[in-house]
Design a protein around this motif. Structure first.
Motif, short mmCIF file in Angstrom:
data_model
loop_
_atom_site.label_atom_id
_atom_site.label_comp_id
_atom_site.label_asym_id
_atom_site.label_seq_id
_atom_site.Cartn_x
_atom_site.Cartn_y
_atom_site.Cartn_z
N GLY A 280 50.50 -91.14 -10.94
CA GLY A 280 51.92 -90.79 -10.95
C GLY A 280 52.52 -90.61 -12.32
O GLY A 280 53.74 -90.47 -12.46
N LEU A 281 51.67 -90.62 -13.37
CA LEU A 281 52.10 -90.37 -14.75
C LEU A 281 53.13 -91.38 -15.24
O LEU A 281 53.96 -91.07 -16.08
CB LEU A 281 52.67 -88.95 -14.89
CG LEU A 281 51.72 -87.81 -14.53
CD1 LEU A 281 52.45 -86.48 -14.60
CD2 LEU A 281 50.51 -87.81 -15.44
N GLY B 234 56.67 -89.53 -9.56
CA GLY B 234 55.23 -89.30 -9.45
C GLY B 234 54.52 -90.43 -8.73
O GLY B 234 53.57 -90.20 -7.97
N GLY C 98 51.00 -83.01 -15.34
CA GLY C 98 50.65 -83.04 -13.93
C GLY C 98 49.26 -82.48 -13.67
O GLY C 98 48.49 -83.04 -12.89
N ILE D 277 54.91 -90.02 -4.95
CA ILE D 277 54.00 -89.00 -4.40
C ILE D 277 52.56 -89.53 -4.35
O ILE D 277 51.86 -89.36 -3.35
CB ILE D 277 54.08 -87.72 -5.25
CG1 ILE D 277 55.49 -87.11 -5.16
CG2 ILE D 277 53.04 -86.70 -4.80
CD1 ILE D 277 55.73 -85.96 -6.11
N ALA D 278 52.13 -90.18 -5.44
CA ALA D 278 50.77 -90.70 -5.48
C ALA D 278 50.56 -91.79 -4.43
O ALA D 278 49.48 -91.87 -3.82
CB ALA D 278 50.47 -91.25 -6.88
N ARG E 174 55.61 -81.37 -18.83
CA ARG E 174 55.40 -82.04 -17.54
C ARG E 174 54.35 -81.33 -16.70
O ARG E 174 53.56 -81.97 -15.99
CB ARG E 174 56.73 -82.08 -16.78
CG ARG E 174 57.79 -82.95 -17.42
CD ARG E 174 57.46 -84.42 -17.27
NE ARG E 174 58.42 -85.25 -17.93
CZ ARG E 174 59.58 -85.63 -17.40
NH1 ARG E 174 59.93 -85.21 -16.20
NH2 ARG E 174 60.41 -86.41 -18.06
N ARG F 142 55.73 -92.40 -13.93
CA ARG F 142 57.09 -91.96 -13.60
C ARG F 142 57.37 -92.31 -12.15
O ARG F 142 56.49 -92.17 -11.29
CB ARG F 142 57.23 -90.44 -13.79
CG ARG F 142 56.99 -89.95 -15.20
CD ARG F 142 58.24 -90.07 -16.02
NE ARG F 142 58.03 -89.58 -17.38
CZ ARG F 142 59.00 -89.49 -18.29
NH1 ARG F 142 60.22 -89.86 -17.96
NH2 ARG F 142 58.75 -89.07 -19.50
#
Length: 336
Positions: free
Chosen positions: A279-280, A285, A7, A288-289, A3, A282
């Motif tokens: 955000g991958l 993520g 990231g 947050i993005a 991870r 996920r």
């Protein structure tokens, strides 16, 4: 790759894009320190800045959560913009044409928005799974059709006669049906968005369908050998994407906008794609993005006050980030 490595791989293109833009701004004669401070104050530290960051993060987040399911299923559905617009159209139509008690009209308007987004995305999904149509072309074309439909409605059947000029809109909906004021934030909206995040996380990470979607996206042939209904799962991913995007449109017309406006938020659906990638794929993520890109959007109006850089500079920064992030994503996509 763990991870932490994932990231770092997601943040690296953003860092390169920001550094490139700062270099270009410096070569153009702008004060980089004031630009950085202006963006920070406009997104976080200024009065009401973080509130505006959340206001713009919400539609980005919801559309990105929907795109997540298509991406995991191996489908590049870029129709979030049109699906959001159709969601807004469905909600405002119910709010204006079918008045009733608030406890009935408001949930009905929200459901209408989600249903319209679902139908708009489901049509693209049907063409893909049934006739093998290219989903990028189909969803892109449906975006343009949605723009034309909204333009027709706001200048025709639901036109606000009080509005003059180039921007057309529907009349404002009853204040009793509003989920928030013009600032775009209210406890009700935040709770509803939180529930949407929870629902997306449960479906994506804790449901059988979420596991199957990931399997279908990575190894569709192996999924068929395991007896999975690949075409049905892909179609369900489109339905989920449209539902979340339609909810974003419903929140826009029932929240900060209070009506449907021609040309509102013209690129937010495409930015949401970058949010999902950063955000991958996920849910945490993506949250947050979305806040990060919402902050950039909030800084657009504030930046010219504290810096000589025009607000279009933020648009250049967003475009540069989208370019580098998408290029890196497509490289990995082709390799896989």
């Amino acid at each position: 790759m763990n991870r932490v490595g994932q990231g770092a791989a997601a943040i690296l293109p953003i860092g390169i894009a920001v550094a490139t833009c700062m270099l270009l701004f410096a070569l153009a004669g702008y004060d980089i320190i004031s630009v950085i401070l202006g963006v920070t104050e406009g997104a976080l530290t200024g009065f009401g800045s973080f509130q505006q960051t959340l206001r713009w993060a919400m539609p980005l987040l919801l559309i990105a959560l929907g795109f997540l399911f298509c991406l995991r299923a191996g489908e590049f559905n870029i129709g979030g913009q049109g699906q959001m617009m159709m969601g807004g159209l469905g909600s405002v139509a119910v709010a204006l044409l079918f008045p009733g008690p608030v406890w009935i009209a408001m949930p009905t308007a929200l459901l209408a928005g989600m249903l319209c987004g679902l139908i708009w995305s489901g049509f693209a999904g049907f063409l893909k799974v049934r006739y093998h149509a290219d989903e990028v072309i189909v969803t892109l074309m449906l975006n343009f059709i949605a723009v034309l439909l909204v333009s027709w409605v706001t200048t025709g059947p639901l036109k606000d006669p009080a509005v003059r000029g180039e921007t057309a809109s529907t009349p404002k909906i009853d204040s009793a049906l509003r989920l928030g004021g013009s600032d775009g934030i209210s406890p009700t909206l935040l709770i509803l968005v939180g529930l949407a995040i929870l629902a997306a996380w449960v479906i994506a990470e804790r449901s059988r369908m979420g596991v199957q979607l990931r399997y279908v996206g990575k190894a569709p042939q192996a999924a068929r050998w395991q007896g999975m209904a690949v075409r049905r799962l892909k179609f369900q991913a489109y339905l989920l994407a449209g539902t979340f995007a339609g909810l974003a449109g419903a929140f826009e017309v029932l929240g900060p906008n209070g009506r449907l406006v021609t040309g509102a938020t013209p690129t937010i659906g495409f930015t949401a794609i970058v949010v999902t990638i950063v955000g991958l794929s996920r849910v945490p993520g993506i949250v947050i993005a979305a806040i990060f890109f919402g902050g950039l959007q909030a800084a657009i109006l504030f930046l010219p006050i504290v810096s000589d850089l025009p607000s279009s500079g933020i648009k250049i920064l967003e475009g540069m980030i989208a370019l580098f992030v998408t290029a890196e994503f497509l490289r990995h996509w082709r390799q896989r």
